[in-house]
Scaffold this motif. Structure first.
Motif: not given
Length: 325
Positions: A87-88, A90-92, A94-95, A174-175
Protein backbone atom coordinates in the motif's frame (compact mmCIF):
# COMPACT_ATOMS: atom_id res chain seq x y z
CA UNK A 1 -32.15 5.77 -11.12
CA UNK A 2 -31.46 3.98 -7.81
CA UNK A 3 -32.18 0.60 -9.37
CA UNK A 4 -29.94 1.47 -12.31
CA UNK A 5 -27.02 2.36 -10.01
CA UNK A 6 -27.52 -0.75 -7.84
CA UNK A 7 -27.51 -2.93 -10.94
CA UNK A 8 -24.23 -1.38 -12.11
CA UNK A 9 -22.72 -1.76 -8.63
CA UNK A 10 -23.62 -5.45 -8.57
CA UNK A 11 -22.05 -5.93 -11.98
CA UNK A 12 -18.92 -4.13 -10.79
CA UNK A 13 -18.60 -6.43 -7.78
CA UNK A 14 -18.72 -9.53 -10.01
CA UNK A 15 -16.11 -7.99 -12.32
CA UNK A 16 -13.75 -7.30 -9.41
CA UNK A 17 -14.19 -10.85 -8.09
CA UNK A 18 -13.32 -12.25 -11.52
CA UNK A 19 -10.27 -9.99 -11.83
CA UNK A 20 -9.02 -10.89 -8.35
CA UNK A 21 -9.28 -14.59 -9.22
CA UNK A 22 -7.50 -14.01 -12.52
CA UNK A 23 -4.71 -12.00 -10.87
CA UNK A 24 -4.23 -14.64 -8.18
CA UNK A 25 -4.16 -17.53 -10.66
CA UNK A 26 -2.08 -15.79 -13.32
CA UNK A 27 0.84 -14.75 -11.17
CA UNK A 28 1.19 -18.10 -9.42
CA UNK A 29 2.99 -19.42 -12.49
CA UNK A 30 5.38 -16.58 -13.39
CA UNK A 31 8.29 -17.96 -11.37
CA UNK A 32 9.52 -18.91 -7.94
CA UNK A 33 9.78 -15.79 -5.72
CA UNK A 34 11.86 -17.65 -3.13
CA UNK A 35 14.55 -18.38 -5.72
CA UNK A 36 14.78 -14.65 -6.43
CA UNK A 37 14.77 -13.61 -2.77
CA UNK A 38 17.58 -15.92 -1.59
CA UNK A 39 21.07 -16.66 -2.79
CA UNK A 40 22.46 -19.88 -4.21
CA UNK A 41 24.11 -20.69 -0.90
CA UNK A 42 20.72 -20.88 0.90
CA UNK A 43 19.89 -24.40 1.94
CA UNK A 44 16.77 -26.27 0.85
CA UNK A 45 15.55 -26.27 4.45
CA UNK A 46 15.83 -22.48 4.71
CA UNK A 47 14.00 -22.08 1.40
CA UNK A 48 11.16 -24.30 2.60
CA UNK A 49 11.01 -22.37 5.87
CA UNK A 50 10.69 -19.12 3.90
CA UNK A 51 7.92 -20.63 1.78
CA UNK A 52 6.05 -21.53 4.95
CA UNK A 53 6.47 -17.98 6.28
CA UNK A 54 5.10 -16.55 3.04
CA UNK A 55 2.20 -18.99 3.00
CA UNK A 56 3.23 -20.44 -0.36
CA UNK A 57 2.80 -24.02 0.88
CA UNK A 58 -0.82 -23.45 1.96
CA UNK A 59 -3.69 -24.91 -0.12
CA UNK A 60 -4.61 -22.80 -3.13
CA UNK A 61 -8.09 -22.01 -1.81
CA UNK A 62 -6.58 -20.83 1.48
CA UNK A 63 -4.12 -18.58 -0.33
CA UNK A 64 -6.88 -17.09 -2.52
CA UNK A 65 -9.21 -16.52 0.44
CA UNK A 66 -6.43 -14.77 2.32
CA UNK A 67 -5.57 -12.71 -0.78
CA UNK A 68 -9.20 -11.68 -1.30
CA UNK A 69 -9.69 -10.85 2.38
CA UNK A 70 -6.58 -8.67 2.40
CA UNK A 71 -7.83 -6.77 -0.66
CA UNK A 72 -11.22 -6.13 0.89
CA UNK A 73 -9.69 -4.83 4.14
CA UNK A 74 -7.11 -2.71 2.31
CA UNK A 75 -4.20 -4.76 3.63
CA UNK A 76 -2.23 -5.47 0.46
CA UNK A 77 0.55 -7.33 2.23
CA UNK A 78 4.28 -6.92 1.76
CA UNK A 79 6.57 -6.95 -1.24
CA UNK A 80 8.70 -10.08 -1.53
CA UNK A 81 11.58 -7.99 -2.85
CA UNK A 82 11.67 -4.93 -0.56
CA UNK A 83 9.57 -6.20 2.38
CA UNK A 84 7.76 -2.85 2.31
CA UNK A 85 3.97 -2.62 2.63
CA UNK A 86 2.55 -2.69 -0.89
CA UNK A 87 0.00 0.00 0.00
CA UNK A 88 2.81 2.43 0.84
CA UNK A 89 4.65 1.55 -2.39
CA UNK A 90 1.50 2.18 -4.45
CA UNK A 91 0.72 5.47 -2.70
CA UNK A 92 4.29 6.64 -3.24
CA UNK A 93 4.08 5.94 -6.99
CA UNK A 94 0.44 6.88 -7.60
CA UNK A 95 0.85 10.70 -7.84
CA UNK A 96 3.38 10.36 -10.66
CA UNK A 97 1.09 8.13 -12.73
CA UNK A 98 -2.09 10.13 -12.09
CA UNK A 99 -0.46 13.48 -12.91
CA UNK A 100 1.05 12.02 -16.09
CA UNK A 101 -2.37 10.62 -17.03
CA UNK A 102 -4.19 13.91 -16.35
CA UNK A 103 -1.78 15.96 -18.47
CA UNK A 104 -1.88 13.37 -21.27
CA UNK A 105 -5.68 13.39 -21.25
CA UNK A 106 -5.80 17.20 -21.32
CA UNK A 107 -3.45 17.22 -24.32
CA UNK A 108 -5.61 14.70 -26.16
CA UNK A 109 -8.81 16.67 -25.43
CA UNK A 110 -7.49 20.19 -26.05
CA UNK A 111 -6.05 19.15 -29.41
CA UNK A 112 -8.26 16.22 -30.41
CA UNK A 113 -11.71 17.80 -29.97
CA UNK A 114 -11.00 21.02 -31.98
CA UNK A 115 -9.19 18.96 -34.64
CA UNK A 116 -12.15 16.55 -34.85
CA UNK A 117 -14.62 19.41 -35.22
CA UNK A 118 -12.53 21.10 -37.90
CA UNK A 119 -12.01 17.94 -39.97
CA UNK A 120 -15.74 17.14 -39.72
CA UNK A 121 -16.86 20.58 -40.89
CA UNK A 122 -14.08 21.02 -43.46
CA UNK A 123 -13.78 17.41 -44.55
CA UNK A 124 -12.62 18.24 -48.08
CA UNK A 125 -10.13 20.92 -47.07
CA UNK A 126 -6.37 20.53 -47.58
CA UNK A 127 -5.61 21.10 -43.89
CA UNK A 128 -8.14 18.42 -42.91
CA UNK A 129 -6.37 15.88 -45.08
CA UNK A 130 -3.02 16.88 -43.59
CA UNK A 131 -4.41 16.43 -40.05
CA UNK A 132 -5.91 13.02 -40.89
CA UNK A 133 -2.70 11.74 -42.49
CA UNK A 134 -0.60 13.05 -39.60
CA UNK A 135 -2.78 11.43 -36.98
CA UNK A 136 -2.81 8.18 -38.95
CA UNK A 137 0.98 8.17 -38.86
CA UNK A 138 0.92 9.00 -35.15
CA UNK A 139 -1.39 6.11 -34.30
CA UNK A 140 0.66 3.68 -36.40
CA UNK A 141 4.00 4.34 -34.68
CA UNK A 142 4.62 2.44 -31.42
CA UNK A 143 4.60 4.58 -28.29
CA UNK A 144 8.18 3.74 -27.33
CA UNK A 145 9.42 4.85 -30.78
CA UNK A 146 7.66 8.21 -30.37
CA UNK A 147 9.17 8.58 -26.91
CA UNK A 148 12.69 7.81 -28.10
CA UNK A 149 12.29 10.26 -31.01
CA UNK A 150 11.12 13.05 -28.68
CA UNK A 151 13.99 12.34 -26.30
CA UNK A 152 16.49 12.51 -29.15
CA UNK A 153 15.03 15.70 -30.66
CA UNK A 154 14.07 17.82 -27.66
CA UNK A 155 16.38 16.33 -25.05
CA UNK A 156 19.59 15.40 -26.86
CA UNK A 157 19.75 17.60 -29.96
CA UNK A 158 17.97 20.74 -28.78
CA UNK A 159 18.50 20.29 -25.03
CA UNK A 160 15.20 21.99 -24.23
CA UNK A 161 13.60 19.40 -21.95
CA UNK A 162 14.67 16.74 -19.43
CA UNK A 163 14.74 13.19 -20.77
CA UNK A 164 14.05 11.12 -17.65
CA UNK A 165 12.64 11.29 -14.13
CA UNK A 166 10.17 13.70 -12.52
CA UNK A 167 12.61 16.49 -11.75
CA UNK A 168 12.00 18.58 -8.65
CA UNK A 169 8.65 17.83 -7.02
CA UNK A 170 6.78 19.64 -4.26
CA UNK A 171 5.37 17.60 -1.38
CA UNK A 172 1.83 18.36 -0.21
CA UNK A 173 1.29 15.84 2.56
CA UNK A 174 1.89 12.41 1.03
CA UNK A 175 1.27 13.75 -2.49
CA UNK A 176 4.32 14.72 -4.56
CA UNK A 177 3.38 17.01 -7.44
CA UNK A 178 5.14 18.17 -10.59
CA UNK A 179 2.76 21.10 -11.04
CA UNK A 180 4.30 23.48 -8.49
CA UNK A 181 7.87 23.63 -9.79
CA UNK A 182 9.27 24.74 -13.14
CA UNK A 183 11.59 21.75 -13.34
CA UNK A 184 8.68 19.42 -12.58
CA UNK A 185 6.53 20.97 -15.31
CA UNK A 186 9.38 20.71 -17.83
CA UNK A 187 9.94 17.05 -16.89
CA UNK A 188 6.33 16.01 -17.49
CA UNK A 189 6.04 17.49 -21.01
CA UNK A 190 7.78 14.79 -23.06
CA UNK A 191 6.20 11.73 -21.39
CA UNK A 192 2.76 13.39 -21.40
CA UNK A 193 2.98 14.20 -25.12
CA UNK A 194 4.21 10.67 -25.85
CA UNK A 195 1.33 9.12 -23.93
CA UNK A 196 -1.25 11.61 -25.24
CA UNK A 197 -0.57 11.26 -28.97
CA UNK A 198 -2.38 7.93 -29.35
CA UNK A 199 -5.35 9.12 -27.25
CA UNK A 200 -5.41 12.39 -29.21
CA UNK A 201 -5.88 10.49 -32.45
CA UNK A 202 -8.72 8.40 -31.05
CA UNK A 203 -10.46 11.50 -29.67
CA UNK A 204 -10.14 13.40 -32.93
CA UNK A 205 -11.47 10.57 -35.07
CA UNK A 206 -14.38 9.87 -32.72
CA UNK A 207 -15.44 13.54 -32.59
CA UNK A 208 -15.11 13.77 -36.37
CA UNK A 209 -17.21 10.66 -36.94
CA UNK A 210 -19.92 11.71 -34.48
CA UNK A 211 -20.08 15.26 -35.86
CA UNK A 212 -20.47 14.00 -39.41
CA UNK A 213 -23.25 11.59 -38.36
CA UNK A 214 -25.14 14.31 -36.50
CA UNK A 215 -24.73 16.79 -39.37
CA UNK A 216 -26.49 14.31 -41.66
CA UNK A 217 -29.54 13.93 -39.40
CA UNK A 218 -32.90 15.42 -40.32
CA UNK A 219 -33.14 17.88 -37.44
CA UNK A 220 -29.83 19.51 -38.44
CA UNK A 221 -30.95 19.77 -42.05
CA UNK A 222 -34.25 21.24 -40.88
CA UNK A 223 -32.43 23.79 -38.71
CA UNK A 224 -30.32 24.87 -41.68
CA UNK A 225 -33.43 25.06 -43.91
CA UNK A 226 -35.08 27.35 -41.33
CA UNK A 227 -32.21 29.79 -41.78
CA UNK A 228 -30.47 29.31 -38.44
CA UNK A 229 -26.89 30.52 -38.79
CA UNK A 230 -24.24 27.86 -39.29
CA UNK A 231 -22.31 28.69 -36.12
CA UNK A 232 -25.38 27.98 -33.97
CA UNK A 233 -26.15 24.79 -35.87
CA UNK A 234 -22.57 23.54 -35.65
CA UNK A 235 -21.63 24.41 -32.10
CA UNK A 236 -24.95 24.55 -30.24
CA UNK A 237 -26.85 21.67 -31.79
CA UNK A 238 -24.45 19.35 -33.66
CA UNK A 239 -21.54 19.50 -31.23
CA UNK A 240 -23.70 19.07 -28.13
CA UNK A 241 -25.35 15.95 -29.55
CA UNK A 242 -21.98 14.61 -30.71
CA UNK A 243 -20.42 14.83 -27.25
CA UNK A 244 -22.71 12.27 -25.57
CA UNK A 245 -20.78 9.19 -26.80
CA UNK A 246 -17.49 11.11 -26.55
CA UNK A 247 -17.99 11.42 -22.78
CA UNK A 248 -18.00 7.63 -22.52
CA UNK A 249 -14.76 7.30 -24.46
CA UNK A 250 -13.07 10.09 -22.50
CA UNK A 251 -13.68 8.24 -19.25
CA UNK A 252 -12.32 5.01 -20.66
CA UNK A 253 -9.37 6.87 -22.16
CA UNK A 254 -8.26 8.05 -18.75
CA UNK A 255 -8.40 4.51 -17.44
CA UNK A 256 -6.46 3.35 -20.49
CA UNK A 257 -3.83 6.01 -19.98
CA UNK A 258 -3.32 4.91 -16.38
CA UNK A 259 -3.22 1.24 -17.31
CA UNK A 260 -1.04 1.50 -20.40
CA UNK A 261 1.44 4.08 -19.17
CA UNK A 262 3.88 1.23 -18.51
CA UNK A 263 5.82 1.69 -21.75
CA UNK A 264 6.04 5.47 -21.43
CA UNK A 265 7.13 5.27 -17.79
CA UNK A 266 9.79 2.76 -18.77
CA UNK A 267 11.15 4.88 -21.64
CA UNK A 268 11.32 8.04 -19.52
CA UNK A 269 12.11 6.28 -16.21
CA UNK A 270 9.04 7.98 -14.82
CA UNK A 271 8.68 6.71 -11.21
CA UNK A 272 5.01 5.73 -11.42
CA UNK A 273 2.97 2.60 -10.87
CA UNK A 274 3.74 1.26 -14.35
CA UNK A 275 7.47 1.29 -13.70
CA UNK A 276 6.84 -0.37 -10.33
CA UNK A 277 4.94 -3.14 -12.14
CA UNK A 278 7.83 -3.72 -14.55
CA UNK A 279 10.29 -3.91 -11.67
CA UNK A 280 7.98 -6.40 -9.95
CA UNK A 281 7.93 -8.61 -13.04
CA UNK A 282 11.72 -8.54 -13.20
CA UNK A 283 12.05 -9.71 -9.58
CA UNK A 284 8.99 -12.03 -9.60
CA UNK A 285 7.35 -9.90 -6.91
CA UNK A 286 3.99 -11.67 -7.13
CA UNK A 287 2.03 -9.68 -4.49
CA UNK A 288 2.87 -6.35 -6.12
CA UNK A 289 1.93 -7.63 -9.58
CA UNK A 290 -1.39 -9.01 -8.36
CA UNK A 291 -2.31 -5.86 -6.43
CA UNK A 292 -1.40 -3.68 -9.43
CA UNK A 293 -3.67 -5.66 -11.74
CA UNK A 294 -6.58 -5.51 -9.29
CA UNK A 295 -6.03 -1.77 -8.74
CA UNK A 296 -6.06 -1.05 -12.47
CA UNK A 297 -9.25 -3.09 -12.81
CA UNK A 298 -10.80 -1.12 -9.95
CA UNK A 299 -9.92 2.16 -11.71
CA UNK A 300 -11.64 0.95 -14.89
CA UNK A 301 -14.69 -0.27 -12.96
CA UNK A 302 -15.09 3.02 -11.08
CA UNK A 303 -14.66 5.07 -14.26
CA UNK A 304 -17.17 2.87 -16.09
CA UNK A 305 -19.65 3.29 -13.25
CA UNK A 306 -19.26 7.08 -13.24
CA UNK A 307 -19.60 7.21 -17.03
CA UNK A 308 -22.73 5.04 -16.95
CA UNK A 309 -24.31 7.37 -14.39
CA UNK A 310 -23.36 10.47 -16.42
CA UNK A 311 -24.73 8.81 -19.54
CA UNK A 312 -27.98 8.10 -17.67
CA UNK A 313 -28.22 11.76 -16.60
CA UNK A 314 -27.22 13.33 -19.91
CA UNK A 315 -29.00 11.13 -22.45
CA UNK A 316 -32.79 10.90 -21.91
CA UNK A 317 -32.97 7.90 -24.26
CA UNK A 318 -31.17 5.78 -21.65
CA UNK A 319 -33.69 6.74 -18.97
CA UNK A 320 -36.58 5.74 -21.21
CA UNK A 321 -35.31 2.17 -21.71
CA UNK A 322 -37.21 -0.38 -19.58
CA UNK A 323 -33.99 -2.03 -18.35
CA UNK A 324 -32.61 1.32 -17.16
CA UNK A 325 -35.20 1.63 -14.45
Amino acid sequence: MTAYILKRLLQSIFVMLAVSLLAFALFRFVGDPVAVMVGQETSIEDQERLRDQLGLNDPVITQYTRFLGDLVTGDFGFSYRTRQPIGEMILDRMPATIELGVVSLLISLLVGIPAGIYTALRSEGFLSHVILVTTLIGISIPTFVIGIFLIYLFGVQLGWLPTFGRGNVVEIGWWKTNFLSVDGLRSIILPAVTLGIYQLTLTMRLVRSEMQDVMNTDFIKFAIARGIDYRTVHYRHALRNSMVPVITIIGLQFGGIIAFSIVTESVFQWPGMGLLFLESIRFVDIPVMAVYLVLIALIFVVINLVVDILYFVIDPRVRLRPEAG
